[in-house]
Design an enzyme around this catalytic site. Sequence first.
Site, PDB file in Angstrom:
ATOM      1  N   LEU A  38       0.859  -1.177   0.000  1.00 38.58           N
ATOM      2  CA  LEU A  38       0.000   0.000   0.000  1.00 38.58           C
ATOM      3  C   LEU A  38       0.895   1.226   0.000  1.00 38.58           C
ATOM      4  CD1 LEU A  38      -2.722  -0.857   2.701  1.00 38.58           C
ATOM      5  CD2 LEU A  38      -3.043  -0.760   0.220  1.00 38.58           C
ATOM      6  N   ASP A  39       0.448   2.289  -0.680  1.00 41.25           N
ATOM      7  CA  ASP A  39       1.216   3.535  -0.658  1.00 41.25           C
ATOM      8  C   ASP A  39       1.339   4.059   0.768  1.00 41.25           C
ATOM      9  OD1 ASP A  39       1.437   3.486  -3.418  1.00 41.25           O
ATOM     10  OD2 ASP A  39      -0.372   4.685  -3.720  1.00 41.25           O
ATOM     11  N   LYS A  40       2.342   4.858   0.982  1.00 38.39           N
ATOM     12  CA  LYS A  40       2.559   5.444   2.310  1.00 38.39           C
ATOM     13  C   LYS A  40       1.353   6.257   2.750  1.00 38.39           C
ATOM     14  CE  LYS A  40       6.011   8.024   4.952  1.00 38.39           C
ATOM     15  NZ  LYS A  40       7.344   8.694   4.915  1.00 38.39           N
TER      16      LYS A  40
ATOM     17  N   THR B 149      -1.746   5.691   2.011  1.00 42.96           N
ATOM     18  CA  THR B 149      -2.951   4.875   1.998  1.00 42.96           C
ATOM     19  C   THR B 149      -3.017   4.035   3.267  1.00 42.96           C
ATOM     20  OG1 THR B 149      -2.889   4.734  -0.420  1.00 42.96           O
ATOM     21  CG2 THR B 149      -4.249   3.114   0.732  1.00 42.96           C
TER      22      THR B 149
END
Length: 335
Positions: free
Chosen positions: A162-164, A166
């Site tokens: 997951l993106d930072k 998100t």
Amino acid sequence: MSSLQRYHLAASIVCILLFLPINNSNAFSTAPEPIRINKVLKKTHSRRQADQLIADGRLSVNNEPVHSAGQRVIPYQDVIRLDGKIVEGWEKLNYFSSDDSQQSTPTTIQHKASQPVFEYIKYWKPIGVTCTTDRRIKDNLIDALLYDGCNPKSRIFPVGRLDKDTSGIILMTSDGRLPNASLRGKYKHPKTYMVKANRPVSESDIQQLREGVVITTVAQRDGNRSKPLTAPTLPCDVRLVQSQYASRQNLDSRILEITLVEGRNRQIRKMMEALGYRVLGLHRKEFMGITLDGLDGEGDWSCLSESEMDIVQKVLDRAECDDVASDDDDMGDDW
């Protein structure tokens, strides 16, 4: 007594000792590992509420006041009180067993005698945590999990990422088969996200998101970036989220639920940007049929339940069956 007689006597004693029944039920027992004090209240309070109770001086351990939310307590040894009343049952809630007083580590399964036991947990990744196990990187997954009281016995890694910026569910495991079985090629499984846009999303744009949007993404594997890919996204499920919360906050038509089977880099953000929207919030609520049920909020984690392990097992079995079928096909008719 001759030396030969002494030798035979010693050998007999050793044999007797070897076959004597020994009560060694605790021979391999280990003391339960401490956990953070705020997890003691996870059944009745959110993490923030627990931290506030600690800050207010309302918790004590062994009749000593708690001054830090980072303080750790030992299951079945430490006595925790809230406003003077003993908190009961928190050990079982955090997967400790009173039978052997050992910490229950993240769920494990063993498929064959020759294979190692694997660990599986789900984690509610907070915003700001980077999906890497490299502990040289600030705010990495491993340090975040340790901070939140998860102490795996094996080296674990995330299934996907997951993106930072998100939040949401991410699976952690020591089973190297699971990423391939759930993310690669024909094995890809759905991922469901809650998306908050900067302005209302029109019906025509929602339909376009469903049908596919042309975006450019760059895949990254093991730190190596591949060539940019410009292509339409695969069809996906998109729906407006109608809720009392959205109505009260005047967010009608701004919150979407999007379910993808693809996993292109920053895909949802790029899809929204392609249609002129900005993503103000992105949260993954479900992956591979496993949800955040049972978790209190950001930073919380748990072992996979029996039903969730059934999902994992089915995913692994399907991939294994397909691999066997593929091997049979490769044999051709030369037999």
